[in-house]
Design a protein around this motif. Structure first.
Motif, mmCIF file in Angstrom:
data_model
loop_
_atom_site.group_PDB
_atom_site.id
_atom_site.type_symbol
_atom_site.label_atom_id
_atom_site.label_comp_id
_atom_site.label_asym_id
_atom_site.label_seq_id
_atom_site.Cartn_x
_atom_site.Cartn_y
_atom_site.Cartn_z
ATOM 1 N N ASN A 79 0.829 -1.204 0.000
ATOM 2 C CA ASN A 79 0.000 0.000 0.000
ATOM 3 C C ASN A 79 0.863 1.253 0.000
ATOM 4 O O ASN A 79 1.549 1.540 0.973
ATOM 5 N N CYS A 80 0.819 1.987 -1.100
ATOM 6 C CA CYS A 80 1.523 3.261 -1.225
ATOM 7 C C CYS A 80 0.503 4.281 -1.718
ATOM 8 O O CYS A 80 0.095 4.246 -2.878
ATOM 9 N N LEU A 81 0.079 5.168 -0.825
ATOM 10 C CA LEU A 81 -0.958 6.144 -1.130
ATOM 11 C C LEU A 81 -0.337 7.530 -1.168
ATOM 12 O O LEU A 81 0.113 8.055 -0.146
ATOM 13 N N THR A 82 -0.313 8.126 -2.347
ATOM 14 C CA THR A 82 0.355 9.414 -2.530
ATOM 15 C C THR A 82 -0.638 10.566 -2.451
ATOM 16 O O THR A 82 -1.724 10.496 -3.016
ATOM 17 N N GLY A 83 -0.235 11.599 -1.745
ATOM 18 C CA GLY A 83 -1.064 12.789 -1.599
ATOM 19 C C GLY A 83 -0.224 13.981 -1.213
ATOM 20 O O GLY A 83 0.963 14.059 -1.557
ATOM 21 N N THR A 84 -0.834 14.873 -0.458
ATOM 22 C CA THR A 84 -0.191 16.113 -0.042
ATOM 23 C C THR A 84 -0.312 16.263 1.466
ATOM 24 O O THR A 84 -1.373 15.979 2.035
ATOM 25 N N VAL A 85 0.763 16.718 2.112
ATOM 26 C CA VAL A 85 0.714 16.943 3.553
ATOM 27 C C VAL A 85 -0.280 18.069 3.825
ATOM 28 O O VAL A 85 -0.099 19.193 3.359
ATOM 29 N N LYS A 86 -1.339 17.729 4.542
ATOM 30 C CA LYS A 86 -2.382 18.705 4.879
ATOM 31 C C LYS A 86 -2.080 19.386 6.201
ATOM 32 O O LYS A 86 -2.326 20.571 6.376
ATOM 33 N N GLU A 118 14.280 15.303 8.340
ATOM 34 C CA GLU A 118 15.034 14.559 7.327
ATOM 35 C C GLU A 118 14.274 14.449 6.000
ATOM 36 O O GLU A 118 14.875 14.463 4.929
ATOM 37 N N LEU A 119 12.940 14.312 6.085
ATOM 38 C CA LEU A 119 12.123 14.191 4.877
ATOM 39 C C LEU A 119 11.747 15.544 4.286
ATOM 40 O O LEU A 119 11.207 15.614 3.187
ATOM 41 N N GLY A 120 12.002 16.614 5.035
ATOM 42 C CA GLY A 120 11.640 17.944 4.562
ATOM 43 C C GLY A 120 10.131 18.147 4.508
ATOM 44 O O GLY A 120 9.621 18.869 3.642
ATOM 45 N N LEU A 121 9.422 17.521 5.434
ATOM 46 C CA LEU A 121 7.965 17.620 5.422
ATOM 47 C C LEU A 121 7.490 19.006 5.832
ATOM 48 O O LEU A 121 8.010 19.602 6.770
ATOM 49 N N HIS A 122 6.498 19.495 5.125
ATOM 50 C CA HIS A 122 5.824 20.738 5.481
ATOM 51 C C HIS A 122 4.447 20.709 4.832
ATOM 52 O O HIS A 122 4.210 19.947 3.877
ATOM 53 N N GLU A 123 3.541 21.495 5.351
ATOM 54 C CA GLU A 123 2.201 21.537 4.782
ATOM 55 C C GLU A 123 2.283 21.934 3.315
ATOM 56 O O GLU A 123 2.979 22.874 2.945
ATOM 57 N N GLY A 124 1.618 21.148 2.476
ATOM 58 C CA GLY A 124 1.628 21.387 1.039
ATOM 59 C C GLY A 124 2.627 20.545 0.272
ATOM 60 O O GLY A 124 2.583 20.503 -0.961
ATOM 61 N N SER A 125 3.524 19.875 0.976
ATOM 62 C CA SER A 125 4.523 19.063 0.270
ATOM 63 C C SER A 125 3.933 17.699 -0.110
ATOM 64 O O SER A 125 3.077 17.165 0.588
ATOM 65 N N PRO A 126 4.400 17.129 -1.241
ATOM 66 C CA PRO A 126 3.930 15.794 -1.617
ATOM 67 C C PRO A 126 4.508 14.742 -0.668
ATOM 68 O O PRO A 126 5.638 14.883 -0.202
ATOM 69 N N ALA A 127 3.708 13.718 -0.382
ATOM 70 C CA ALA A 127 4.160 12.643 0.496
ATOM 71 C C ALA A 127 3.364 11.381 0.174
ATOM 72 O O ALA A 127 2.236 11.452 -0.304
ATOM 73 N N THR A 128 3.975 10.247 0.462
ATOM 74 C CA THR A 128 3.333 8.957 0.244
ATOM 75 C C THR A 128 3.246 8.207 1.565
ATOM 76 O O THR A 128 4.245 8.082 2.274
#
Length: 142
Positions: A79-86, A118-128
């Protein structure tokens, strides 16, 4: 149904493959996403699972891994579900990541604070959201 797991997806069984001990259950959610679960044949029988049956797929947030760049990466996770960090709520040790999926569903992940950096996560960034099939629990309302 009240449950502590953050990820509860309503859907229908879209495929069911049986083996001698376990089965692979594919659930298509109301938002059009697909989740695959591996469960025992005993559970298939006890729940009366058949293609088309409405079910819920449940995943604890701690069982959801987050990936930001999967180019060229092959995973054994089904299961790999791609979206956007909300939403990203960062605490001193851990963080909650909410990923908005294209079909309108949201998936919650619990990761370390260091992982968000490390992943550079922020609201609006793509993520799976990456989930092993063995971490997806199938439930039936009847």
């Amino acid at each position: 149904m009240k449950i502590s797991a953050r990820n509860v997806f309503e859907g229908r069984i879209s495929a069911l493959s049986s083996g001698p001990v376990s089965a692979e259950v594919e659930v298509t959610t109301t938002g059009g996403d697909t989740l695959v679960s591996t469960i025992t044949q005993g559970s298939v029988s006890a729940l009366g699972l058949v293609v088309g049956k409405p079910v819920v797929a449940v995943v604890k947030a701690s069982s959801v891994m987050v990936m930001t760049d999967g180019s060229g990466v092959k995973l054994s996770a089904r299961n790999c579900l791609t979206g956007t960090v909300k939403k990203l709520a960062v605490g001193p040790i851990s963080a909650e990541v909410v990923i908005a999926l294209p079909g309108g569903a949201e998936i919650f992940a619990s990761v370390t604070r260091d992982a968000t950096t490390e992943l550079g996560l922020h609201e609006g960034s793509p993520a799976t959201a990456v989930i092993k099939a063995s971490s997806v629990i199938i439930g039936s309302r009847d």
